[in-house]
Motif scaffolding. Sequence first.
Motif, PDB file in Angstrom:
ATOM      1  N   GLN A   1       0.824  -1.196   0.000  1.00  0.00           N
ATOM      2  CA  GLN A   1       0.000   0.000   0.000  1.00  0.00           C
ATOM      3  C   GLN A   1       0.867   1.258   0.000  1.00  0.00           C
ATOM      4  OE1 GLN A   1      -2.741  -0.309   3.321  1.00  0.00           O
ATOM      5  NE2 GLN A   1      -4.316  -1.169   1.995  1.00  0.00           N
ATOM      6  N   ALA A   2       0.310   2.327  -0.519  1.00  0.00           N
ATOM      7  CA  ALA A   2       1.013   3.603  -0.508  1.00  0.00           C
ATOM      8  C   ALA A   2       1.404   3.961   0.922  1.00  0.00           C
ATOM      9  CB  ALA A   2       0.133   4.695  -1.107  1.00  0.00           C
TER      10      ALA A   2
ATOM     11  N   LEU B   1       6.455   4.616   0.000  1.00  0.00           N
ATOM     12  CA  LEU B   1       6.196   4.277  -1.397  1.00  0.00           C
ATOM     13  C   LEU B   1       4.943   4.970  -1.914  1.00  0.00           C
ATOM     14  CD1 LEU B   1       7.241   0.560  -1.242  1.00  0.00           C
ATOM     15  CD2 LEU B   1       8.109   2.221  -2.904  1.00  0.00           C
ATOM     16  N   LYS B   2       4.997   5.329  -3.190  1.00  0.00           N
ATOM     17  CA  LYS B   2       3.904   6.006  -3.869  1.00  0.00           C
ATOM     18  C   LYS B   2       3.435   5.158  -5.058  1.00  0.00           C
ATOM     19  CE  LYS B   2       6.071  10.501  -2.933  1.00  0.00           C
ATOM     20  NZ  LYS B   2       6.599  11.749  -3.550  1.00  0.00           N
ATOM     21  N   PRO B   3       2.200   5.321  -5.479  1.00  0.00           N
ATOM     22  CA  PRO B   3       1.730   4.552  -6.651  1.00  0.00           C
ATOM     23  C   PRO B   3       2.625   4.738  -7.874  1.00  0.00           C
ATOM     24  CG  PRO B   3      -0.135   5.542  -5.530  1.00  0.00           C
ATOM     25  CD  PRO B   3       1.095   6.077  -4.853  1.00  0.00           C
ATOM     26  N   GLU B   4       3.222   5.910  -8.022  1.00  0.00           N
ATOM     27  CA  GLU B   4       4.094   6.148  -9.172  1.00  0.00           C
ATOM     28  C   GLU B   4       5.428   5.412  -9.083  1.00  0.00           C
ATOM     29  OE1 GLU B   4       2.552   8.461  -7.296  1.00  0.00           O
ATOM     30  OE2 GLU B   4       3.841  10.229  -6.970  1.00  0.00           O
ATOM     31  N   ASP B   5       5.689   4.751  -7.960  1.00  0.00           N
ATOM     32  CA  ASP B   5       6.884   3.900  -7.842  1.00  0.00           C
ATOM     33  C   ASP B   5       6.642   2.520  -8.442  1.00  0.00           C
ATOM     34  OD1 ASP B   5       7.406   5.298  -4.584  1.00  0.00           O
ATOM     35  OD2 ASP B   5       8.481   5.802  -6.425  1.00  0.00           O
TER      36      ASP B   5
ATOM     37  N   SER C   1      -0.254   0.216  -4.311  1.00  0.00           N
ATOM     38  CA  SER C   1      -1.673   0.544  -4.462  1.00  0.00           C
ATOM     39  C   SER C   1      -2.010   1.818  -3.695  1.00  0.00           C
ATOM     40  CB  SER C   1      -2.528  -0.609  -3.959  1.00  0.00           C
ATOM     41  OG  SER C   1      -2.315  -0.811  -2.583  1.00  0.00           O
ATOM     42  N   SER C   2      -2.966   2.562  -4.229  1.00  0.00           N
ATOM     43  CA  SER C   2      -3.348   3.835  -3.584  1.00  0.00           C
ATOM     44  C   SER C   2      -4.446   3.621  -2.560  1.00  0.00           C
ATOM     45  CB  SER C   2      -3.804   4.832  -4.644  1.00  0.00           C
ATOM     46  OG  SER C   2      -4.865   4.287  -5.389  1.00  0.00           O
TER      47      SER C   2
END
Length: 120
Positions: A13-14, A85-89, A119-120
């Motif tokens: 998860q984000a 972590l971010k979704p764009e990773d 996941s966001s």
Amino acid sequence: QVQLVESGGNLVQAGGSLRLSCAASGIILNINAMGWYRQVPGKQRELVATIPSGGSINYADSVKGRFTISRDNAKNMVYLQMNSLKPEDTGVYYCYAFITGPGLVRRDYWGQGTQVTVSS
């Protein structure tokens, strides 16, 4: 023949964390540099972080302050600690090494990739 084998990719998860590992094996005289790249469908593979045997560590601007690259020269391993972590990773993360092998031949090697999904 030199091989790079990655591990540690997963679904997270984000805001979460993951640690990627990469082991180099084979006839290796010296590992001059190691690093991580990532790729998403439809885009070019991009640098995430590199760590030379001497000199400065280099990070992509998008991961500075969140990711940390390190290596264990005795084990021929490189790690990528990924925090916040971010979704764009999201992407396939590839291990990279520039290795001196038999006959003092220097060349690039790549792992098979490990999937990271945030996941966001």
